[in-house]
Design an enzyme around this catalytic site. Structure first.
Site, short mmCIF file in Angstrom:
data_model
loop_
_atom_site.label_atom_id
_atom_site.label_comp_id
_atom_site.label_asym_id
_atom_site.label_seq_id
_atom_site.Cartn_x
_atom_site.Cartn_y
_atom_site.Cartn_z
N GLY A 6 0.82 -1.21 0.00
CA GLY A 6 0.00 0.00 0.00
C GLY A 6 0.85 1.26 0.00
N GLN A 7 0.21 2.41 -0.13
CA GLN A 7 0.99 3.66 -0.24
C GLN A 7 1.71 3.98 1.07
OE1 GLN A 7 -1.20 7.27 -0.93
NE2 GLN A 7 -2.99 6.62 0.23
N ASP A 30 -2.80 -12.89 4.30
CA ASP A 30 -4.10 -12.22 4.31
C ASP A 30 -4.48 -12.08 5.78
OD1 ASP A 30 -6.80 -11.63 4.47
OD2 ASP A 30 -7.34 -12.86 2.73
N ALA A 50 -5.15 -2.69 5.44
CA ALA A 50 -6.54 -2.39 5.80
C ALA A 50 -7.41 -2.46 4.57
CB ALA A 50 -6.63 -0.99 6.41
N THR A 52 -9.50 -0.24 2.65
CA THR A 52 -9.51 1.22 2.60
C THR A 52 -10.54 1.79 1.62
OG1 THR A 52 -7.68 1.16 1.02
CG2 THR A 52 -7.10 1.48 3.34
N THR A 87 -8.08 6.44 11.44
CA THR A 87 -8.53 7.45 10.50
C THR A 87 -9.34 8.57 11.15
OG1 THR A 87 -10.07 7.72 8.63
CG2 THR A 87 -10.49 5.89 10.06
N ASP A 88 -9.36 9.71 10.48
CA ASP A 88 -10.22 10.83 10.89
C ASP A 88 -11.70 10.46 10.72
OD1 ASP A 88 -9.65 10.68 8.13
OD2 ASP A 88 -10.16 12.77 7.78
N TYR A 111 -16.95 1.97 7.05
CA TYR A 111 -15.48 1.99 7.12
C TYR A 111 -15.01 2.60 8.44
CZ TYR A 111 -10.75 3.80 6.28
OH TYR A 111 -9.41 4.11 6.41
N LYS A 115 -12.81 0.78 11.43
CA LYS A 115 -11.50 1.30 11.87
C LYS A 115 -11.53 1.60 13.36
CE LYS A 115 -8.32 1.95 9.82
NZ LYS A 115 -7.18 1.02 9.50
N1 LIG Z 1 -5.90 6.46 2.52
C1 LIG Z 1 -6.27 7.39 3.42
O1 LIG Z 1 -6.67 8.51 3.08
C2 LIG Z 1 -6.21 7.06 4.90
C3 LIG Z 1 -6.58 8.05 5.81
C4 LIG Z 1 -6.48 7.76 7.17
C5 LIG Z 1 -6.04 6.52 7.58
N2 LIG Z 1 -5.72 5.58 6.66
C6 LIG Z 1 -5.26 4.27 7.15
O2 LIG Z 1 -3.88 4.16 6.86
C7 LIG Z 1 -3.55 2.79 6.59
C8 LIG Z 1 -2.81 2.68 5.26
O3 LIG Z 1 -3.67 3.16 4.23
P1 LIG Z 1 -3.17 3.32 2.72
O4 LIG Z 1 -3.68 4.62 2.24
O5 LIG Z 1 -1.71 2.99 2.61
O6 LIG Z 1 -4.03 2.18 2.04
P2 LIG Z 1 -3.76 1.33 0.71
O7 LIG Z 1 -2.81 2.04 -0.19
O8 LIG Z 1 -5.12 0.94 0.22
O9 LIG Z 1 -3.01 0.06 1.28
C9 LIG Z 1 -3.65 -0.90 2.06
C10 LIG Z 1 -2.92 -2.19 1.87
O10 LIG Z 1 -3.58 -3.19 2.67
C11 LIG Z 1 -3.61 -4.37 1.88
N3 LIG Z 1 -4.70 -5.25 2.31
C12 LIG Z 1 -6.03 -5.10 2.11
N4 LIG Z 1 -6.70 -6.16 2.61
C13 LIG Z 1 -5.76 -7.00 3.14
C14 LIG Z 1 -5.81 -8.25 3.79
N5 LIG Z 1 -6.97 -8.88 4.00
N6 LIG Z 1 -4.64 -8.82 4.19
C15 LIG Z 1 -3.45 -8.22 3.98
N7 LIG Z 1 -3.34 -7.02 3.36
C16 LIG Z 1 -4.48 -6.41 2.94
C17 LIG Z 1 -3.83 -3.90 0.47
O11 LIG Z 1 -3.44 -4.93 -0.42
P3 LIG Z 1 -4.13 -5.03 -1.89
O12 LIG Z 1 -3.63 -3.81 -2.61
O13 LIG Z 1 -3.63 -6.31 -2.40
O14 LIG Z 1 -5.61 -4.97 -1.65
C18 LIG Z 1 -2.91 -2.68 0.42
O15 LIG Z 1 -1.60 -3.04 0.04
C19 LIG Z 1 -4.87 2.02 6.68
O16 LIG Z 1 -5.00 1.50 7.97
C20 LIG Z 1 -5.92 3.09 6.47
O17 LIG Z 1 -7.14 2.76 7.08
C21 LIG Z 1 -5.78 5.82 5.33
#
Ligand SMILES: NC(=O)c1ccc[n+]([C@@H]2O[C@H](COP(=O)([O-])OP(=O)(O)OC[C@H]3O[C@@H](n4cnc5c(N)ncnc54)[C@H](OP(=O)(O)O)[C@@H]3O)[C@@H](O)[C@H]2O)c1
Length: 258
Positions: A6-7, A30, A50, A52, A87-88, A111, A115
């Site tokens: 993920g990012q 997983d 997560a 997301t 998350t917010d 969602y 969280k």
């Molecule tokens: N994005 C936002 O704006 C935001 C804001 C606040 C908080 N957050 C939190 O920050 C964290 C990182 O978010 P991010 O933006 O980096 O999200 P992301 O780019 O969507 O990355 C999430 C990663 O989790 C993996 N994943 C999903 N389901 C899974 C599972 N069952 N087992 C193992 N891996 C799994 C995904 O793999 P696949 O790509 O293979 O699905 C992806 O690599 C998360 O906890 C998110 O809730 C995000």
């Protein structure tokens, strides 16, 4: 660490590159399934995996919970201190001021609920890091989406009634490392400053030198399945590590994209 694909996961791998880091993608584990047996247990787990997809969680709250709540419980079962990213969207957005760690959550979306329950599943040995509007040079996020749309059209429509602090993943990763010297508990780690998504789109085009108009609309006009908070600016009342302004985040992101 989990969520290595993920990012945020990619930014954490860069930040912790000097450590003996094991980076798990979904293909490796997983997290909705029981954890692998690790002997000895890891010293620390950065849990960035997560579900997301905020809108898709409305249609499939059980699956979202299996990952965000069940998955976090599984990570906690590894028996190591962990960093759980939240998350917010745990807040309802009704507060006029920024949200502090002591404010009561009240998520508006499936969602956000998963969280929030995930925060509880992280257990006692956890830093619960709430952040907002994550963006980085790769993956699907607001900045990469806006830049893609600007290549395809002269105007984008963007909501102007949701205010938050969009946070660059590199800055969050650095602040996460600093946080490890602080006690376990809930911490707000988000960029300095705040803006609406429409303002953020305009700033993105400005910083990237892209010609594209931004038409401001309301969340109601956009009609996405999940409700989002109108105000979800996060601030810390506990002396959390400070992050740079979101504009600096955009500039740092720009350097990585080009
Ligand atoms: N994005 C936002 O704006 C935001 C804001 C606040 C908080 N957050 C939190 O920050 C964290 C990182 O978010 P991010 O933006 O980096 O999200 P992301 O780019 O969507 O990355 C999430 C990663 O989790 C993996 N994943 C999903 N389901 C899974 C599972 N069952 N087992 C193992 N891996 C799994 C995904 O793999 P696949 O790509 O293979 O699905 C992806 O690599 C998360 O906890 C998110 O809730 C995000």
């Amino acid at each position: 660490m989990t969520g290595a694909g993920g990012q945020l996961g990619r930014a954490l791998q860069e930040e912790f590159a000097a450590e003996d880091l094991v980076a798990w993608t979904r293909g490796d584990w997983d997290v909705a399934l029981p954890p692998p047996l690790l002997d000895p247990p890891p010293g620390l787990v950065l849990h960035a995996a997560a579900w997301t997809d905020v809108d898709a969680a409305e249609d499939d709250p059980q699956e979202a919970a299996a990952v965000n709540v069940g998955g976090t419980r599984h990570v906690a079962e590894l028996g190591a201190p962990l960093v759980y990213f939240s998350t917010d969207y745990v807040f309802d957005g009704g507060k006029a001021e920024p949200y502090l760690e002591s404010d009561s959550p009240n998520p508006l979306s499936a969602y956000g609920r998963t969280k929030l329950y995930g925060e509880g599943a992280a257990g006692e040995q956890a830093w619960v890091v709430r952040s907002s509007g994550l963006f980085g040079p790769s993956g699907k996020n607001f900045v990469t989406t806006m830049l893609r749309l600007a290549r395809e059209q002269d105007e984008v429509v963007v909501v102007d009634d949701q205010r938050s602090a969009p946070t660059y993943v590199g800055h969050l990763a650095a602040a996460t490392r600093e946080l490890l010297d602080r006690p376990f508990g809930v911490w707000h780690l988000a960029a300095e400053g705040d803006c609406t998504w429409a303002e953020f789109a305009e700033a993105t085009f400005e910083e990237f030198g892209v010609e594209c108009r931004v038409r401001r609309i309301s969340s109601e006009d956009l009609g996405r399945p999940a409700l989002r908070p109108a105000n979800s600016v996060l601030r810390s009342e506990k002396g959390a590590p400070e992050l740079p302004h979101w504009r600096e985040g955009l500039r740092a992101c720009l350097q990585r994209i080009e």
